[in-house]
Design a protein around this motif. Structure first.
Motif, PDB file in Angstrom:
ATOM      1  N   UNK A   1       0.836  -1.197   0.000  1.00 17.39           N
ATOM      2  CA  UNK A   1       0.000   0.000   0.000  1.00 17.39           C
ATOM      3  C   UNK A   1       0.873   1.251   0.000  1.00 17.39           C
ATOM      4  N   UNK A   2       1.891   1.252   0.847  1.00 17.70           N
ATOM      5  CA  UNK A   2       2.820   2.382   0.905  1.00 17.70           C
ATOM      6  C   UNK A   2       3.567   2.550  -0.420  1.00 17.70           C
ATOM      7  N   UNK A   3       3.946   1.448  -1.040  1.00 13.36           N
ATOM      8  CA  UNK A   3       4.642   1.510  -2.328  1.00 13.36           C
ATOM      9  C   UNK A   3       3.761   2.155  -3.390  1.00 13.36           C
ATOM     10  N   UNK A   4       2.477   1.792  -3.395  1.00  8.06           N
ATOM     11  CA  UNK A   4       1.561   2.364  -4.391  1.00  8.06           C
ATOM     12  C   UNK A   4       1.407   3.861  -4.169  1.00  8.06           C
ATOM     13  N   UNK A   5       1.305   4.288  -2.925  1.00 12.24           N
ATOM     14  CA  UNK A   5       1.193   5.712  -2.607  1.00 12.24           C
ATOM     15  C   UNK A   5       2.454   6.449  -3.041  1.00 12.24           C
ATOM     16  N   UNK A   6       3.615   5.854  -2.798  1.00  9.02           N
ATOM     17  CA  UNK A   6       4.883   6.471  -3.173  1.00  9.02           C
ATOM     18  C   UNK A   6       4.999   6.617  -4.685  1.00  9.02           C
ATOM     19  N   UNK A   7       4.605   5.585  -5.406  1.00  9.20           N
ATOM     20  CA  UNK A   7       4.650   5.639  -6.869  1.00  9.20           C
ATOM     21  C   UNK A   7       3.671   6.692  -7.384  1.00  9.20           C
ATOM     22  N   UNK A   8       2.480   6.732  -6.804  1.00  4.07           N
ATOM     23  CA  UNK A   8       1.482   7.728  -7.216  1.00  4.07           C
ATOM     24  C   UNK A   8       2.017   9.139  -6.960  1.00  4.07           C
ATOM     25  N   UNK A   9       2.686   9.338  -5.821  1.00  6.41           N
ATOM     26  CA  UNK A   9       3.276  10.643  -5.521  1.00  6.41           C
ATOM     27  C   UNK A   9       4.357  11.007  -6.534  1.00  6.41           C
ATOM     28  N   UNK A  10       5.152  10.039  -6.940  1.00  5.68           N
ATOM     29  CA  UNK A  10       6.192  10.292  -7.946  1.00  5.68           C
ATOM     30  C   UNK A  10       5.571  10.672  -9.283  1.00  5.68           C
ATOM     31  N   UNK A  11       4.490   9.988  -9.647  1.00  3.07           N
ATOM     32  CA  UNK A  11       3.791  10.345 -10.895  1.00  3.07           C
ATOM     33  C   UNK A  11       3.207  11.750 -10.814  1.00  3.07           C
ATOM     34  N   UNK A  12       2.641  12.104  -9.665  1.00  3.69           N
ATOM     35  CA  UNK A  12       2.116  13.455  -9.483  1.00  3.69           C
ATOM     36  C   UNK A  12       3.226  14.491  -9.597  1.00  3.69           C
ATOM     37  N   UNK A  13       4.391  14.165  -9.047  1.00  3.12           N
ATOM     38  CA  UNK A  13       5.541  15.070  -9.109  1.00  3.12           C
ATOM     39  C   UNK A  13       5.986  15.287 -10.561  1.00  3.12           C
ATOM     40  N   UNK A  14       5.951  14.228 -11.354  1.00  2.00           N
ATOM     41  CA  UNK A  14       6.318  14.365 -12.760  1.00  2.00           C
ATOM     42  C   UNK A  14       5.323  15.228 -13.522  1.00  2.00           C
ATOM     43  N   UNK A  15       4.061  15.142 -13.135  1.00  2.00           N
ATOM     44  CA  UNK A  15       3.015  15.891 -13.824  1.00  2.00           C
ATOM     45  C   UNK A  15       3.061  17.372 -13.477  1.00  2.00           C
ATOM     46  N   UNK A  16       3.681  17.696 -12.339  1.00  5.97           N
ATOM     47  CA  UNK A  16       3.710  19.108 -11.886  1.00  5.97           C
ATOM     48  C   UNK A  16       4.679  19.940 -12.673  1.00  5.97           C
TER      49      UNK A  16
END
Length: 81
Positions: A66-81
């Motif tokens: 679960x934590x890994x998925x959140x971390x990956x999602x955060x990284x994707x959000x960071x790329x989109x910013x």
């Protein structure tokens, strides 16, 4: 559990394996594609672990995935910013 000083970062592990190539730049699209694939793999692993533990949300593996998925999602959000 190993001491914090004994836990290797992913970059350290890849360097030891000889698969960390800092000379080959990856495009943002390549990074995004890799992250999307990782997110899908983590979700699949989460579903399997969740099912195999009888839906135990307190299981260490389920929690880590679960934590890994959140971390990956955060990284994707960071790329989109």
């Amino acid at each position: 559990m190993p001491e914090t000083s004994q836990i290797l970062d992913l970059a350290d592990i890849l360097a030891v394996e000889g698969t960390l190539d800092t000379e080959l730049p990856a495009s943002i699209a390549d990074v995004r594609t890799a992250l999307e694939a990782a997110k899908a793999a983590v979700r699949d692993a989460y579903r399997i672990a969740y099912k195999n533990t009888g839906g135990d949300l307190d299981n260490d593996t389920v929690d880590a995935l679960d934590l890994a998925e959140v971390t990956i999602r955060d990284a994707l959000d960071e790329l989109a910013a």
